[in-house]
Design a protein around this motif. Structure first.
Motif, PDB file in Angstrom:
ATOM      1  N   GLY A   1      -3.255  15.200   8.486  1.00 38.80           N
ATOM      2  CA  GLY A   1      -3.917  14.400   7.466  1.00 38.80           C
ATOM      3  C   GLY A   1      -4.356  15.246   6.293  1.00 38.80           C
ATOM      4  O   GLY A   1      -4.901  16.338   6.453  1.00 38.80           O
TER       5      GLY A   1
ATOM      6  N   LYS B   1      -2.790  14.456  13.075  1.00 40.17           N
ATOM      7  CA  LYS B   1      -2.807  13.008  13.273  1.00 40.17           C
ATOM      8  C   LYS B   1      -1.849  12.567  14.367  1.00 40.17           C
ATOM      9  O   LYS B   1      -2.112  11.615  15.097  1.00 40.17           O
ATOM     10  CB  LYS B   1      -2.446  12.290  11.969  1.00 40.17           C
TER      11      LYS B   1
ATOM     12  N   THR C   1      -0.116   4.056   1.317  1.00 39.67           N
ATOM     13  CA  THR C   1      -0.402   4.854   2.515  1.00 39.67           C
ATOM     14  C   THR C   1      -0.433   4.075   3.814  1.00 39.67           C
ATOM     15  O   THR C   1      -0.145   4.619   4.877  1.00 39.67           O
ATOM     16  CB  THR C   1      -1.756   5.563   2.352  1.00 39.67           C
ATOM     17  N   LYS C   2      -0.768   2.770   3.765  1.00 42.46           N
ATOM     18  CA  LYS C   2      -0.889   1.987   5.000  1.00 42.46           C
ATOM     19  C   LYS C   2       0.473   1.401   5.362  1.00 42.46           C
ATOM     20  O   LYS C   2       0.921   0.426   4.787  1.00 42.46           O
ATOM     21  CB  LYS C   2      -1.918   0.868   4.832  1.00 42.46           C
TER      22      LYS C   2
ATOM     23  N   SER D   1       0.834  -1.198   0.000  1.00 40.37           N
ATOM     24  CA  SER D   1       0.000   0.000   0.000  1.00 40.37           C
ATOM     25  C   SER D   1       0.867   1.245   0.000  1.00 40.37           C
ATOM     26  O   SER D   1       1.937   1.277   0.612  1.00 40.37           O
ATOM     27  CB  SER D   1      -0.923  -0.005   1.225  1.00 40.37           C
TER      28      SER D   1
ATOM     29  N   PRO E   1      -0.668   8.028  -4.731  1.00 39.93           N
ATOM     30  CA  PRO E   1      -1.418   9.159  -4.151  1.00 39.93           C
ATOM     31  C   PRO E   1      -0.569  10.419  -4.009  1.00 39.93           C
ATOM     32  O   PRO E   1      -1.106  11.521  -3.980  1.00 39.93           O
ATOM     33  CB  PRO E   1      -1.847   8.627  -2.778  1.00 39.93           C
TER      34      PRO E   1
ATOM     35  N   PRO F   1      -5.931  15.196   1.918  1.00 38.41           N
ATOM     36  CA  PRO F   1      -6.758  14.432   0.981  1.00 38.41           C
ATOM     37  C   PRO F   1      -5.952  13.310   0.321  1.00 38.41           C
ATOM     38  O   PRO F   1      -4.768  13.487   0.008  1.00 38.41           O
ATOM     39  CB  PRO F   1      -7.188  15.490  -0.048  1.00 38.41           C
ATOM     40  N   GLY F   2      -6.587  12.153   0.091  1.00 35.29           N
ATOM     41  CA  GLY F   2      -5.908  11.013  -0.507  1.00 35.29           C
ATOM     42  C   GLY F   2      -5.348  10.067   0.522  1.00 35.29           C
ATOM     43  O   GLY F   2      -4.535   9.203   0.207  1.00 35.29           O
ATOM     44  N   ASP F   3      -5.747  10.252   1.789  1.00 34.59           N
ATOM     45  CA  ASP F   3      -5.325   9.371   2.879  1.00 34.59           C
ATOM     46  C   ASP F   3      -3.815   9.385   3.067  1.00 34.59           C
ATOM     47  O   ASP F   3      -3.190   8.362   3.313  1.00 34.59           O
ATOM     48  CB  ASP F   3      -5.819   7.937   2.623  1.00 34.59           C
ATOM     49  N   ILE F   4      -3.212  10.562   2.901  1.00 34.64           N
ATOM     50  CA  ILE F   4      -1.779  10.717   3.133  1.00 34.64           C
ATOM     51  C   ILE F   4      -1.561  11.812   4.164  1.00 34.64           C
ATOM     52  O   ILE F   4      -2.466  12.605   4.439  1.00 34.64           O
ATOM     53  CB  ILE F   4      -1.011  11.040   1.831  1.00 34.64           C
ATOM     54  N   ASP F   5      -0.355  11.845   4.719  1.00 29.44           N
ATOM     55  CA  ASP F   5      -0.026  12.825   5.754  1.00 29.44           C
ATOM     56  C   ASP F   5       1.093  13.736   5.282  1.00 29.44           C
ATOM     57  O   ASP F   5       1.966  13.342   4.502  1.00 29.44           O
ATOM     58  CB  ASP F   5       0.432  12.133   7.043  1.00 29.44           C
TER      59      ASP F   5
END
Length: 577
Positions: A393, A383, A323-324, A321, A364, A395-399
């Motif tokens: 945090g 976060k 982002t994860k 992933s 992303p 948009p797009g589940d990124i930091d």
């Protein structure tokens, strides 16, 4: 010579009694013995047998056939029967073909038992704990554990057909016989084992029967000797447990992979009889291409994906992933799931293929940069808070990260970060995006103007400025310049004369003139020097009022310069007030 009574004569009573005793005595002596007789008739389900006595005997036809055999008897045949009694209630001799056969069989069985020889029998019935066996007329007991070397689930194929047995125990007085078919098989197995071991060699292909299954493999009976078929040698594809491909009693073809004559350990393989799917794997799966596969196994460090039977690749957890991060692979993928993966690396020698899952998805970081160019203002949730900044945090589940130095223009980062807590919504400015390193730099102080930069823009190196003492320290003075800009004058810069370089000569609130020696916008520092100003004034006085070579003393020159400088400062001070 005894005289025979003629017709009309009466035999003396004593002669008749003697003849009767003789007849009865001869008959009584035959009871319990085996006699030869002739079949004189067959009526319904019995045979009439003449054994030379006063009357024939009747024997059921079923006693003339053994278990599973066809009835084969006809009038005139000579047979052996057992005489139980001279006469029954009907005046007929009581005969038994079965007991005759049993008597004969017992004699032969006793001889075989003493000489430890095999006997032939037919399994014809099932009883508690085992089976009944017909040994040519004698009935024996076959325990269930003695039927075969391996447990037998269905004895049907063995029943009704002649089998070799070994007598384990017999007691004629009780009529007990215990036999074993297993003992015969073990003898044959030992002989076959010796022959097999003598001819065994690596690479040899044999046929065997799966005898036992364990977690690590299966034991295969090769006909007297067992070999281990390891789980990794069953098939080229991944097999988690041997029971997925084998079952007990299954006939398999195997190859001898390794054989140790000393320990007689045999390692077997099934996959070696098939083509190796890893041949030309680099050609089939070039780096950078995408393929679909099935997740075959999940571990802590990644997931194995089967591209074809026998070919698996590893998707490392770092390639799952975008982002994860630091997430167990089982939370991203599940066993048997079909996925699309990209080939990252192929090592045919080590039989390894590295696969990527995230490479088949949009990056992303690139997508974020396309939608949000550098300089954009965004809002996000705090976060995490670390010793070097805030993670926000986006948009797009990124930091993205706000470094300590980008929190506030005026406060140190260590102080400014105390104003934030996890979960706060904050506005940030996008400073930089590094797609390759997957990093986004954010700033909070950049949302407002930098007062220092604005104020310092009018101050240049070399300028002489009037500043106010804000603090007196042992190593120098803290002063304010212009619109609240802070600066510092080091002790060595307080005066030209070393004896005058004392901070205690000055008081808080006192105004002093100093020369700007440096302006560092990055570190937000302005350095001042009274000493440099005095040196410059001396140089300027010499230039304006002449030199000592012209006849004027240095005191006269400096006195005039000092008077002029003092007058100028007084003028400026009055103007400022």
């Amino acid at each position: 010579m005894a005289r025979t009574a003629t017709a009309g004569e009466t035999m003396p009573k004593e002669n008749f009694a003697a003849l009767l005793d003789e007849s009865l005595g001869r008959g009584a002596g035959l009871e319990g013995s085996v006699l030869k007789g002739r079949v004189v008739g067959i009526e319904n389900d019995v045979a009439l047998i003449d054994v030379g006595l006063k009357s024939e005997g009747r024997v059921p036809l079923k006693e003339f056939t053994s278990a599973g055999a066809r009835l084969d008897i006809k009038i005139g045949d000579e047979v052996e029967v057992y005489l139980e009694r001279m006469e029954d209630k009907n005046g007929e001799a009581m005969l038994s073909r079965e007991k005759a056969r049993r008597e004969e069989a017992w004699q032969l069985l006793e001889k075989s038992f003493k000489e430890n020889q095999r006997v032939t029998g037919v399994i014809f019935g099932r009883v508690k704990g085992g089976f009944t066996v017909d040994l040519s007329g004698a009935v024996a007991f076959l325990p269930g554990s003695q039927v075969d070397i391996r447990p037998v689930r269905d004895a049907g194929p063995l029943m009704g057909s002649p089998q070799p047995f070994l007598i384990l125990k017999m007691d004629r007085s009780r009529g007990n016989i215990v036999v074993s078919r297993r003992a015969v098989l073990e003898e044959s197995r030992a002989e076959a084992r010796s022959e097999l071991v003598a001819s065994l060699k690596e690479g040899q292909v044999l046929q065997g029967v799966v005898k036992n299954i364990t977690d690590y493999g299966a034991f295969v009976d090769l006909g007297g000797v067992d070999g281990l078929l390891h789980v990794t040698d069953i098939a080229w594809k991944r097999i988690n447990h041997p029971s997925e491909a084998l079952h007990i009693g299954q006939t398999v073809q195997v190859q001898v992979v390794r054989f140790n004559p000393e320990t007689q350990r045999i390692s077997l393989g099934m996959k070696q009889l098939e083509a190796d799917p890893w041949e030309n794997v680099a050609t089939k799966y070039p780096v950078g291409t995408k393929f679909k596969g099935r997740v075959s196994n999940i571990t802590d460090y990644g997931a194995f994906v089967e591209l074809e039977p026998g070919i698996e690749g590893l998707v490392h957890v770092s390639e799952m992933s975008w982002t994860k991060k630091n997430v167990h692979p089982g939370k991203i993928l599940s066993t048997s799931q079909e996925v699309e993966v990209m080939v990252l690396d192929v090592d045919p020698q080590k039989r390894r293929i590295s696969l990527g899952l995230k490479q088949c998805l949009e990056n992303p970081w690139s997508t974020f940069l396309d939608k949000h160019p550098v300089g954009s203002e965004l809002e996000g949730e705090v976060k995490n808070i670390t010793e070097f900044g805030l993670f926000v945090g986006l948009p797009g589940d990124i930091d993205g990260m706000v470094h300590l130095s980008d929190l506030d223009w005026n406060q140190p980062g260590e102080e400014a970060i105390k104003a934030f807590k996890k979960g706060d919504m904050v506005k940030v400015k996008l400073l930089d995006v590094d797609v390759e390193k997957e990093r986004i730099s954010l700033g909070i102080k950049q949302l407002g103007s930098d007062n220092f930069a604005t104020a310092a823009s009018s101050i240049n190196k070399g300028d002489v400025v009037t500043c106010t003492v804000t603090a007196v320290q042992e190593n120098g003075l803290e002063v304010s310049v212009g619109d609240g800009l802070s600066a510092f004058i080091r002790k060595s810069d307080l005066a030209r004369e070393r004896s005058e370089q004392r901070a205690d000569r000055f008081a808080v609130g006192e105004k002093v003139d100093a020369k700007v020696t440096s302006v560092d916008l990055k570190s937000r520092k302005i350095s001042l020097s009274i000493k440099a100003r005095e040196v410059e004034e001396d140089k300027q006085a010499l230039a304006d009022y002449g030199s000592s070579d012209s006849g004027a003393s240095l005191g006269d020159i400096l006195g005039a310069a000092i008077n002029k400088a003092n007058a100028e400062r007084t003028r400026k001070t009055k103007k400022d007030e």
